[in-house]
Structure formats: structure tokens, C-alpha cells
Design an enzyme around this catalytic site. Structure first.
Site, PDB file in Angstrom:
ATOM      1  N   PHE A 130      41.364  32.095  41.444  1.00 56.18           N
ATOM      2  CA  PHE A 130      42.427  31.783  40.486  1.00 56.18           C
ATOM      3  C   PHE A 130      42.395  30.273  40.209  1.00 56.18           C
ATOM      4  O   PHE A 130      42.222  29.481  41.134  1.00 56.18           O
ATOM      5  CB  PHE A 130      43.770  32.210  41.085  1.00 56.18           C
ATOM      6  N   ASP A 199      43.281  33.304  50.233  1.00 56.90           N
ATOM      7  CA  ASP A 199      44.428  33.531  49.354  1.00 56.90           C
ATOM      8  C   ASP A 199      44.630  35.046  49.269  1.00 56.90           C
ATOM      9  O   ASP A 199      43.759  35.765  48.764  1.00 56.90           O
ATOM     10  CB  ASP A 199      44.143  32.920  47.970  1.00 56.90           C
ATOM     11  N   TYR A 224      56.009  36.850  44.622  1.00 60.97           N
ATOM     12  CA  TYR A 224      56.583  37.516  43.437  1.00 60.97           C
ATOM     13  C   TYR A 224      55.733  38.661  42.909  1.00 60.97           C
ATOM     14  O   TYR A 224      56.084  39.283  41.923  1.00 60.97           O
ATOM     15  CB  TYR A 224      56.880  36.512  42.324  1.00 60.97           C
ATOM     16  N   LYS A 225      54.578  38.920  43.553  1.00 57.77           N
ATOM     17  CA  LYS A 225      53.718  39.987  43.034  1.00 57.77           C
ATOM     18  C   LYS A 225      54.095  41.313  43.697  1.00 57.77           C
ATOM     19  O   LYS A 225      55.206  41.797  43.503  1.00 57.77           O
ATOM     20  CB  LYS A 225      52.253  39.612  43.257  1.00 57.77           C
ATOM     21  N   ARG A 373      44.746  44.058  32.174  1.00 55.77           N
ATOM     22  CA  ARG A 373      44.978  44.344  33.600  1.00 55.77           C
ATOM     23  C   ARG A 373      46.073  45.394  33.733  1.00 55.77           C
ATOM     24  O   ARG A 373      47.128  45.316  33.098  1.00 55.77           O
ATOM     25  CB  ARG A 373      45.390  43.075  34.357  1.00 55.77           C
TER      26      ARG A 373
HETATM   27  C1  LIG Z   1      45.336  34.440  43.373  1.00 55.08           C
HETATM   28  C2  LIG Z   1      46.475  33.545  42.980  1.00 55.08           C
HETATM   29  N1  LIG Z   1      46.674  32.419  43.677  1.00 55.08           N
HETATM   30  C3  LIG Z   1      47.668  31.571  43.352  1.00 55.08           C
HETATM   31  C4  LIG Z   1      48.508  31.832  42.293  1.00 55.08           C
HETATM   32  C5  LIG Z   1      49.566  30.821  41.911  1.00 55.08           C
HETATM   33  O1  LIG Z   1      50.717  31.010  42.587  1.00 55.08           O
HETATM   34  P1  LIG Z   1      51.981  30.038  42.443  1.00 55.08           P
HETATM   35  O2  LIG Z   1      52.440  30.141  41.053  1.00 55.08           O
HETATM   36  O3  LIG Z   1      52.938  30.622  43.435  1.00 55.08           O
HETATM   37  O4  LIG Z   1      51.563  28.670  42.810  1.00 55.08           O
HETATM   38  C6  LIG Z   1      48.360  32.999  41.564  1.00 55.08           C
HETATM   39  C7  LIG Z   1      49.280  33.324  40.442  1.00 55.08           C
HETATM   40  O5  LIG Z   1      49.194  34.309  39.776  1.00 55.08           O
HETATM   41  C8  LIG Z   1      47.312  33.878  41.903  1.00 55.08           C
HETATM   42  O6  LIG Z   1      47.081  35.006  41.216  1.00 55.08           O
END
Ligand SMILES: Cc1ncc(COP(=O)(O)O)c(C=O)c1O
Length: 397
Positions: A130, A199, A224-225, A373
Site C-alpha cells: 500500500f 502490515d 476500520y476495515k 474490489r
Molecule cells: C495495507 C494498508 N496499510 C495501511 C493503510 C493506511 O492506513 P491508515 O489510514 O490507518 O494510516 C491502508 C489503508 O487502506 C492499507 O490498506
């Protein structure tokens, strides 16, 4: 299989679904079918109740005394413990707080500080990670004077050597949903003395992560996911218990101090994962996340994974029969053992189709250049929702 048989199959699968009662724990809009539990998980009754209680009883009446008389001080670790249970980590090894980006900065910095030397000076990052992970990893490399390198996770083993201090990757690819081989990448890193930061954003709450069993050093994930903590919910950090008292994170705030209310002149890190806190707990959003995690006390992660595979396989069967000849292709592993919680559907008009689907109450998202998605969260989606989506997609082109 005709479309009508596909729908009939959904009916019998829904009738036999052991996770069907979980749907009642959610407050879902009646005019939408929601395929974005991987982006923003929906509202649970428990999260709303927890926030109501925090606002109307604790904040309104208890006011500042609630820090001492209530659970506000222990909330970040209590929430961390609920997450630990889902990701296969020992109790006391996870703390909730910050955003995933900030959490990643903290654990990557801790790993770099612990492991980098003048010759062990490479930070390796998943090239398909990401974007926030890649931005943060590059920044940590700059701050610790490390060489920043990127490669695909499948190629990491060939890049591991005595120069690698830290490697970082996502367990599940945010575009393709491919599950990476956490166990073998971690073992290959350890074999050359490197530390690994995973992650777990797209894995937490949808698949067992077996953090302890795989010997993971550090992990972060998103609130939040799939764990439904609400918009901007706190993230979390995991640090292996054998490492945690031996590492320091870069934001030594008072909430990570061994004695925050002693107001000492110098920083003394708390023992254990508490040292990864920095500032005051975001109580209201932490309450929502803590409440939302109740669902996972009722339905074990192994049955959630089984439900997610069943929905994914049912979707792919529908794709094969009704979509594969109309310009769609599959952007995710077909094999359920290699596929996470969502399915990526590829189409030249993906963006346009996404907008049309949303207009019709099928909530999916678009990721450039050509990905739709579709997250198949088994706690609140029915086979009927998947059948309806396949029906709608087959009319789309
Ligand atoms: C794999 C991954 N890592 C990190 C993040 C970013 O997270 P945050 O907005 O909590 O920093 C996301 C957001 O969708 C994500 O999909």
C-alpha cells in the site's frame, strides 16, 4: 449453471450458513449490498452502544474522573488484547492507537534502531505494498541512513543477506488479495539476522494471522476495515514479547512512560507493549473499536475464514459461468488458499462500472487502473448478496 440455479444455490447456502446469525449484530442500510468491509467495516450495534455509553454516561457524568474510576487508561491495551485474540498473538503483546501509517513508522523505526549497523544497512519493502507503507518505509530508511530497496514479496528471499536490517510487507495485497507466505518470508529474514514488520491491514478480522506461530517480530494493522472499528478507528501495533523491552519507539510520549503521572524530567519507557503508546488515548474512537470487536468473541476467526472462502468460491463460480466471457477477468488468486477476503475483478471500464454499481446499491470500489474490489465479509453478507451482484454484473456489459 443457469442464473436461476445459481440464485437457488444461494438460498440453500444461506439456509445452512453457520455465520448467518452474525448479521443481526450489524446495523446495515436496507437499500445497499455492502462489499467494502475491507475499506470501512459497517456499524455494529455493539460499537454504537459502546460510544453511547462513553458519551452519555462516562463523559457526561463521570467526566475526568473516568480516567481513574473507569476503563479509559486500560482501553488501548484492552482493545489490543481483543485484537491479539484474532491475530494469534499472546495477550499483552498488542496495543491499539494511532493510524496504521503512524503505527508503521513507530515499529519500523524501532526495528531499524534495534537492528541497523554500519554494514547491516538495508531496509527492504514490498514493491506492491500500500502506498502509505512505501512512503513511510522510505522515510524511516532516510532517517536511519539506510539504503531503501523494493522488491516483490515473492522475491524477498533472494534479496535477504547480511546487509538487510529490516524488511516490511503486507500479508495480503490490497489490490489482488494475494496472501503472502508470512511464515517462509519471516524465516528467511531471520536466517540472515533481519527483522520483519508485517502490515496485517487486509488480514485482521478475515483470516487467522498466526502471528506468534510464525515468529513475527512486529506487525501493524487497521481498525476500520474487517474489524469494523468505524471511520478513522485506531490502528494497532504488535511487538514480539521477547523483543518489546529491548526496543524503543520514536515518539516517547507520556502515555508510553512507565509512570505517566509522576511527571518525571526524563522518559522511562513502560515495560511491555504500553511503551508503544505516545499520547492520550482517543477514547471515543477506541470505544467504538473495542465495542465492535465483541463480534469476534462470538464467532471465531477460523469460522470467519471458512465463511469468507465459501463466499469467494461462490463468487468465482458465478464469475466463471456468467462473467468471464463479457470482458471481465479475475485479478485475484483462484485458489482459495492463496486468496484473502476480497476478490479483484478486472475490466477495461472498471471505473465506470463501479459508479453504476454504486448507483444501484452495490457498494464496491475502484482501484486504478482497472480493478473493481469486492470484499466478501461473511459476518454480514449473504450468498444472496453475491448472487445479486453476479446478476447485476452480468447485465452490465
Ligand atoms: C495495507 C494498508 N496499510 C495501511 C493503510 C493506511 O492506513 P491508515 O489510514 O490507518 O494510516 C491502508 C489503508 O487502506 C492499507 O490498506
Amino acid at each position: 449453471m443457469s442464473m436461476s440455479s445459481y440464485f437457488a444455490q444461494a438460498e440453500s447456502l444461506d439456509a445452512a450458513n453457520p455465520l448467518a446469525p452474525a448479521r443481526q449484530l450489524f446495523d446495515l442500510p436496507s437499500d445497499q449490498r455492502y462489499f467494502l468491509g475491507n475499506s470501512l467495516g459497517p456499524l455494529t450495534h455493539a460499537a454504537r452502544e459502546a460510544v453511547n455509553q462513553a458519551v452519555n454516561a462516562e463523559w457526561k457524568t463521570g467526566l475526568v474522573r473516568t480516567w481513574h474510576d473507569g476503563d479509559w487508561f486500560s482501553l488501548a491495551t484492552a482493545t489490543g488484547n481483543r485484537i491479539a485474540h484474532i491475530i494469534g498473538a499472546p495477550s499483552g503483546s498488542v496495543i491499539a492507537g494511532d493510524s496504521t501509517s503512524i503505527a508503521l513508522f513507530k515499529v519500523l523505526s524501532a526495528a531499524a534502531q534495534k537492528n541497523a549497523t554500519p554494514t547491516r544497512n538495508v531496509l527492504l519493502c514490498d514493491i506492491n505494498n500500500f502506498p502509505t507503507d512505501r512512503y513511510v518505509a522510505r522515510s524511516v530508511a532516510d532517517l536511519f541512513h539506510l539504503h531503501y530497496k523494493e522488491c516483490a514479496v515473492s522475491e524477498m528471499a533472494t534479496h535477504f543477506n547480511d546487509n538487510v536490517a529490516v524488511a516490511t510487507a503486507s500479508m495480503i495485497d490490497f489490490r489482488s488479495s494475494e496472501i503472502h507466505d508470512v511464515a517462509s518470508v519471516t524465516a528467511a529474514a531471520h536466517a540472515v539476522g533481519a527483522l520483519v514488520v508485517w502490515d496485517l491491514a487486509h488480514a485482521t478480522g478475515i483470516i487467522p494471522c498466526d502471528v506468534e506461530r510464525h515468529g513475527i517480530d512486529f506487525a501493524v494493522g487497521c481498525g476500520y476495515k474487517y474489524i469494523n472499528g468505524g471511520p478513522g478507528a485506531p490502528a494497532f501495533m504488535y511487538v514480539a514479547p521477547h523483543l518489546v523491552n529491548d526496543v524503543q519507539q520514536p515518539i516517547p510520549g507520556w502515555f508510553g512512560h512507565d509512570a505517566p503521572f509522576a511527571f518525571e524530567d526524563t522518559y522511562r519507557p513502560a515495560q511491555g507493549i504500553a511503551r508503544f503508546s505516545s499520547g492520550t488515548t482517543n477514547v471515543l474512537s477506541m470505544k467504538a473499536l473495542h465495542g465492535a470487536l465483541e463480534v469476534f468473541e462470538k464467532f471465531p476467526i477460523s469460522s470467519i475464514r471458512a465463511g469468507s472462502i465459501a463466499l469467494g468460491d461462490y463468487f468465482i463460480a458465478g464469475f466463471d459461468e456468467h462473467l468471464s466471457s463479457s470482458g471481465f477477468s479475475l485479478g485475484s488468486p483462484r485458489n482459495s488458499g492463496a486468496r484473502g477476503g476480497h476478490v479483484a475483478l478486472l475490466h477495461d471500464r472498471a471505473q465506470e462500472l463501479t459508479e453504476e454499481l454504486i448507483g444501484d446499491g452495490f457498494i464496491v470500489d475502484f482501484r486504478p487502473p482497472n480493478v473493481i474490489r469486492i470484499a466478501l465479509s461473511p459476518l454480514f453478507l449473504r450468498f444472496d448478496d453475491v448472487a445479486a451482484l453476479i446478476g447485476r454484473l452480468s447485465d452490465a456489459t
